[in-house]
Design a protein around this motif. Structure first.
Motif, PDB file in Angstrom:
ATOM      1  N   THR A  87       3.442  15.990 -20.455  1.00  0.00           N
ATOM      2  CA  THR A  87       4.750  15.394 -19.977  1.00  0.00           C
ATOM      3  C   THR A  87       5.741  15.897 -20.801  1.00  0.00           C
ATOM      4  O   THR A  87       6.857  16.269 -20.378  1.00  0.00           O
ATOM      5  CB  THR A  87       4.626  14.094 -19.527  1.00  0.00           C
ATOM      6  OG1 THR A  87       3.522  13.987 -18.760  1.00  0.00           O
ATOM      7  CG2 THR A  87       5.925  13.569 -18.863  1.00  0.00           C
ATOM      8  N   GLN A 123      16.148  13.774 -10.564  1.00  0.00           N
ATOM      9  CA  GLN A 123      15.028  13.033 -10.063  1.00  0.00           C
ATOM     10  C   GLN A 123      13.600  13.571 -10.689  1.00  0.00           C
ATOM     11  O   GLN A 123      12.930  12.624 -10.972  1.00  0.00           O
ATOM     12  CB  GLN A 123      14.966  13.554  -8.591  1.00  0.00           C
ATOM     13  CG  GLN A 123      14.145  12.691  -7.877  1.00  0.00           C
ATOM     14  CD  GLN A 123      13.933  12.933  -6.577  1.00  0.00           C
ATOM     15  OE1 GLN A 123      14.337  14.135  -6.025  1.00  0.00           O
ATOM     16  NE2 GLN A 123      13.168  12.388  -5.820  1.00  0.00           N
ATOM     17  N   THR A 124      13.537  14.977 -11.050  1.00  0.00           N
ATOM     18  CA  THR A 124      12.437  15.094 -11.745  1.00  0.00           C
ATOM     19  C   THR A 124      12.263  14.663 -13.067  1.00  0.00           C
ATOM     20  O   THR A 124      11.216  14.145 -13.530  1.00  0.00           O
ATOM     21  CB  THR A 124      12.334  16.800 -11.804  1.00  0.00           C
ATOM     22  OG1 THR A 124      12.681  17.286 -10.496  1.00  0.00           O
ATOM     23  CG2 THR A 124      11.265  17.353 -12.379  1.00  0.00           C
ATOM     24  N   LYS A 161       0.948   4.351  -2.809  1.00  0.00           N
ATOM     25  CA  LYS A 161       1.070   5.726  -2.738  1.00  0.00           C
ATOM     26  C   LYS A 161       2.238   6.485  -3.516  1.00  0.00           C
ATOM     27  O   LYS A 161       1.873   7.652  -4.120  1.00  0.00           O
ATOM     28  CB  LYS A 161       1.135   6.158  -1.229  1.00  0.00           C
ATOM     29  CG  LYS A 161      -0.119   5.779  -0.331  1.00  0.00           C
ATOM     30  CD  LYS A 161      -1.164   6.699  -0.461  1.00  0.00           C
ATOM     31  CE  LYS A 161      -2.281   6.281   0.592  1.00  0.00           C
ATOM     32  NZ  LYS A 161      -2.647   4.870   0.654  1.00  0.00           N
ATOM     33  N   LEU A 162       3.329   5.981  -3.388  1.00  0.00           N
ATOM     34  CA  LEU A 162       4.405   6.341  -4.231  1.00  0.00           C
ATOM     35  C   LEU A 162       4.040   6.296  -5.735  1.00  0.00           C
ATOM     36  O   LEU A 162       4.378   7.301  -6.308  1.00  0.00           O
ATOM     37  CB  LEU A 162       5.802   5.545  -3.906  1.00  0.00           C
ATOM     38  CG  LEU A 162       6.264   5.699  -2.538  1.00  0.00           C
ATOM     39  CD1 LEU A 162       7.692   4.853  -2.562  1.00  0.00           C
ATOM     40  CD2 LEU A 162       6.694   7.172  -2.424  1.00  0.00           C
ATOM     41  N   LEU A 194      -5.383   6.309  -7.525  1.00  0.00           N
ATOM     42  CA  LEU A 194      -5.851   5.887  -6.442  1.00  0.00           C
ATOM     43  C   LEU A 194      -7.367   6.164  -6.299  1.00  0.00           C
ATOM     44  O   LEU A 194      -7.793   7.453  -6.574  1.00  0.00           O
ATOM     45  CB  LEU A 194      -5.466   6.633  -5.101  1.00  0.00           C
ATOM     46  CG  LEU A 194      -4.265   5.786  -4.354  1.00  0.00           C
ATOM     47  CD1 LEU A 194      -3.351   4.962  -5.297  1.00  0.00           C
ATOM     48  CD2 LEU A 194      -3.400   6.733  -3.712  1.00  0.00           C
ATOM     49  N   ALA A 213       1.319   6.510  -7.066  1.00  0.00           N
ATOM     50  CA  ALA A 213       0.362   7.342  -7.399  1.00  0.00           C
ATOM     51  C   ALA A 213       1.084   8.765  -7.540  1.00  0.00           C
ATOM     52  O   ALA A 213       0.887   9.684  -8.350  1.00  0.00           O
ATOM     53  CB  ALA A 213      -0.602   7.394  -6.396  1.00  0.00           C
ATOM     54  N   ASN A 214       1.800   9.082  -6.578  1.00  0.00           N
ATOM     55  CA  ASN A 214       2.549  10.371  -6.634  1.00  0.00           C
ATOM     56  C   ASN A 214       3.295  10.497  -7.810  1.00  0.00           C
ATOM     57  O   ASN A 214       3.459  11.495  -8.117  1.00  0.00           O
ATOM     58  CB  ASN A 214       3.494  10.480  -5.196  1.00  0.00           C
ATOM     59  CG  ASN A 214       3.778  11.661  -4.800  1.00  0.00           C
ATOM     60  OD1 ASN A 214       2.955  12.704  -4.817  1.00  0.00           O
ATOM     61  ND2 ASN A 214       5.126  11.892  -4.656  1.00  0.00           N
ATOM     62  N   GLU A 215       3.855   9.426  -8.377  1.00  0.00           N
ATOM     63  CA  GLU A 215       4.678   9.430  -9.584  1.00  0.00           C
ATOM     64  C   GLU A 215       3.924   9.517 -10.803  1.00  0.00           C
ATOM     65  O   GLU A 215       4.482   9.532 -12.006  1.00  0.00           O
ATOM     66  CB  GLU A 215       5.852   8.170  -9.939  1.00  0.00           C
ATOM     67  CG  GLU A 215       6.755   8.483  -8.345  1.00  0.00           C
ATOM     68  CD  GLU A 215       7.546   7.093  -8.236  1.00  0.00           C
ATOM     69  OE1 GLU A 215       7.694   6.332  -9.254  1.00  0.00           O
ATOM     70  OE2 GLU A 215       8.171   6.964  -7.364  1.00  0.00           O
ATOM     71  N   GLN A 239      11.264  10.832 -13.087  1.00  0.00           N
ATOM     72  CA  GLN A 239       9.810  10.631 -12.737  1.00  0.00           C
ATOM     73  C   GLN A 239       9.062  10.864 -14.151  1.00  0.00           C
ATOM     74  O   GLN A 239       8.044  10.166 -14.379  1.00  0.00           O
ATOM     75  CB  GLN A 239       9.334  11.606 -11.638  1.00  0.00           C
ATOM     76  CG  GLN A 239       8.335  11.389 -11.015  1.00  0.00           C
ATOM     77  CD  GLN A 239       8.162  11.887  -9.509  1.00  0.00           C
ATOM     78  OE1 GLN A 239       9.187  11.651  -8.667  1.00  0.00           O
ATOM     79  NE2 GLN A 239       7.240  12.501  -9.207  1.00  0.00           N
ATOM     80  N   LEU A 240       9.351  12.054 -14.680  1.00  0.00           N
ATOM     81  CA  LEU A 240       8.495  12.316 -16.077  1.00  0.00           C
ATOM     82  C   LEU A 240       8.691  11.310 -16.878  1.00  0.00           C
ATOM     83  O   LEU A 240       7.719  10.698 -17.750  1.00  0.00           O
ATOM     84  CB  LEU A 240       8.945  13.761 -16.413  1.00  0.00           C
ATOM     85  CG  LEU A 240       8.293  14.913 -15.639  1.00  0.00           C
ATOM     86  CD1 LEU A 240       9.027  16.038 -16.055  1.00  0.00           C
ATOM     87  CD2 LEU A 240       6.789  14.992 -15.358  1.00  0.00           C
ATOM     88  N   ARG A 280       0.659  -1.147   0.271  1.00  0.00           N
ATOM     89  CA  ARG A 280       0.031  -0.040  -0.099  1.00  0.00           C
ATOM     90  C   ARG A 280       0.720   1.146   0.038  1.00  0.00           C
ATOM     91  O   ARG A 280       0.629   2.240  -0.595  1.00  0.00           O
ATOM     92  CB  ARG A 280      -0.968   0.016   1.297  1.00  0.00           C
ATOM     93  CG  ARG A 280      -2.168  -1.058   1.240  1.00  0.00           C
ATOM     94  CD  ARG A 280      -2.978  -1.263   2.420  1.00  0.00           C
ATOM     95  NE  ARG A 280      -3.417   0.314   2.654  1.00  0.00           N
ATOM     96  CZ  ARG A 280      -4.347   1.018   2.079  1.00  0.00           C
ATOM     97  NH1 ARG A 280      -5.088   0.327   1.104  1.00  0.00           N
ATOM     98  NH2 ARG A 280      -4.733   2.243   2.349  1.00  0.00           N
ATOM     99  N   GLU A 281       1.909   1.350   0.760  1.00  0.00           N
ATOM    100  CA  GLU A 281       2.976   2.217   0.817  1.00  0.00           C
ATOM    101  C   GLU A 281       3.316   2.506  -0.680  1.00  0.00           C
ATOM    102  O   GLU A 281       3.398   3.941  -1.117  1.00  0.00           O
ATOM    103  CB  GLU A 281       4.111   1.975   1.673  1.00  0.00           C
ATOM    104  CG  GLU A 281       3.389   2.030   3.233  1.00  0.00           C
ATOM    105  CD  GLU A 281       4.719   1.693   4.284  1.00  0.00           C
ATOM    106  OE1 GLU A 281       5.711   1.315   3.717  1.00  0.00           O
ATOM    107  OE2 GLU A 281       4.362   1.655   5.423  1.00  0.00           O
TER     108      GLU A 281
END
Lengths: 246, 246
Positions: free
Chosen positions: A105, A173-174, A76-77, A86, A79-81, A177-178, A72-73
């Motif tokens: 994007t 990092q940015t 969340k990650l 969710l 989804a954030n990415e 993710q994209l 589940r954790e």
DNA sequence: TTTTTGTATTCTGCATGCAAATTAAGGAGA
DNA sequence: TCTCCTTAATTTGCATGCAGAATACAAAAA
């Protein structure tokens, strides 16, 4: 069980990539069942879990050999990415691919690549450039072999190495993710022989500009390269989407 | 208990902001104890939880009135956003503020703002521009009143509204995430009267360029505006950091 | 006094259990 | 046959419990 074996296959890949990146990753030495979660992310990015797929907690937890809590954790990650969505009280799904969102994007990535072009020529070390050159020839080898998958992988590695060589870890990092969101589409695409040639030629020019540390030129080249890529990606999306699950 | 009351104070703020954004947020209708987690994020961004602070699961869970499970999920998110750091088997801390990292973040934001300048003039609706104008005058009111906190808040709102008016939700999400990391420093800064004047003047010019939908000019203005901001923020960081916990 | 080592306590990481919400199924009525 | 409603089975969301790691503490040695 089919999915399970695929997830297992992806494990080694994800692990080695994670190791290569960890030096710059701010969440460097991670706790949790990180490997399992990287595996899941990779499965989504590689399209082994098709867009729209329902992510059942209990089933996935069993397949990954972990319990629901760390999974589940991970949701969340993801989804954030942007890789998962969710739905309240209804769990998570693999984010469906919307052409508009991919286009947005890519636009943002374009802005970032402009910065990459500027910074990398200033900040890359000679050994970093040498490494990128090596990756370049490995990519050409894959091209010569006609191995599309290997080509894509080396291609990705080059672009990530370019971003990493800027020395700006936030940028990296940015970008990553994209990029993960776009990679999903990339794996759906087949390249025509001619377009493939063009792409390799563009990379050749990019390498030259980098070697000469010509920031302005590199910026232009990256910009037009991304424009090509955008066109290719959007072309895939306007065609009926036949998700490559295999 | 002191922290608890502060977190409670921040709750309404965070909630209203979340509502304002939800229309664009891809994780729109969120499940979980989202309010409590927004509260935590806001507490970090506002500096109520100082950089470096240890985030004790049990203590925080009690203060926020939730159990450890959703809180741990929140930690993962915050780490992903750069606001917290996860130390294996040693829990989470509020990410310390490193000048270098902030500088890198601002560089990336600069690249994004260039894109904002381009896009917003093309895509903003008249009503969105009108809304930004309204925010602008509220900000000037705060300036006239000498209310620094209110000024910052309206300032933030304007920049976010600009990004939102580009119509690119990926851009907005990316920008917000980076911005949250910088906001933490911003709240530590005091503005000299003269610099404050200059900043307001810059915003005046930005509004004019937007009204005229002059994309090139807006791009330049945003760029120099960010350069100013970068200088101001880095100035704060080179001074001995006296974190504003109050 | 300072360092070191062994022990107790605290805290994280994860698995599991339970309640609430959702979905699926089945049957009655149109 | 189709629709609507009731009920059963899943499934999520969260709280809690337990094992292992890390830290704090204290006593012994230098």
């Amino acid at each position: 069980m089919l999915v399970l074996s695929r997830l297992a296959d992806a494990a080694s890949n994800a692990a080695s990539e994670a190791a290569a990146i960890s030096a710059v990753d701010p969440i460097a030495r991670r706790p949790l069942h990180a490997a399992a979660i990287d595996r899941l992310r990779e499965a989504i990015v590689r399209g082994e879990l098709a867009p729209g797929t329902r992510l059942n907690e209990r089933v996935l937890a069993t397949q990954l050999g972990i319990s629901r809590t760390p999974l589940r954790e991970a949701f969340k990650l993801l989804a954030n990415e942007g890789l998962a969505e969710l739905l309240p009280n209804r769990g998570a799904i693999v984010t469906p691919i919307h052409a508009e969102r991919i286009e947005q994007t890519l636009r943002v990535m374009g802005a970032l690549e402009a910065l990459v072009g500027e910074l990398v020529c200033q900040n890359a070390s000679d050994s970093e450039i040498a490494n990128i050159r090596a990756l370049h020839f490995e990519m050409r080898a894959a091209h010569a072999r006609g191995d599309l998958r290997a080509y894509f992988d080396h291609n990705q590695a080059i672009h990530l190495a370019l971003v990493q060589a800027t020395g700006n870890s936030v940028l990296l990092q940015t970008y990553r993710q994209l990029n993960d969101n776009v990679r999903r589409v990339r794996y759906m695409a087949n390249l025509s022989a001619s377009r493939w040639e063009v792409a390799v030629a563009e990379h050749e020019a990019i390498l030259q500009a980098l070697t000469a540390r010509d920031g302005m030129r590199l910026k232009e080249l990256l910009s037009s390269h991304l424009a090509q890529k955008t066109a290719a990606v959007l072309a895939v999306l306007t065609e009926p989407i036949t998700a490559v699950t295999a």
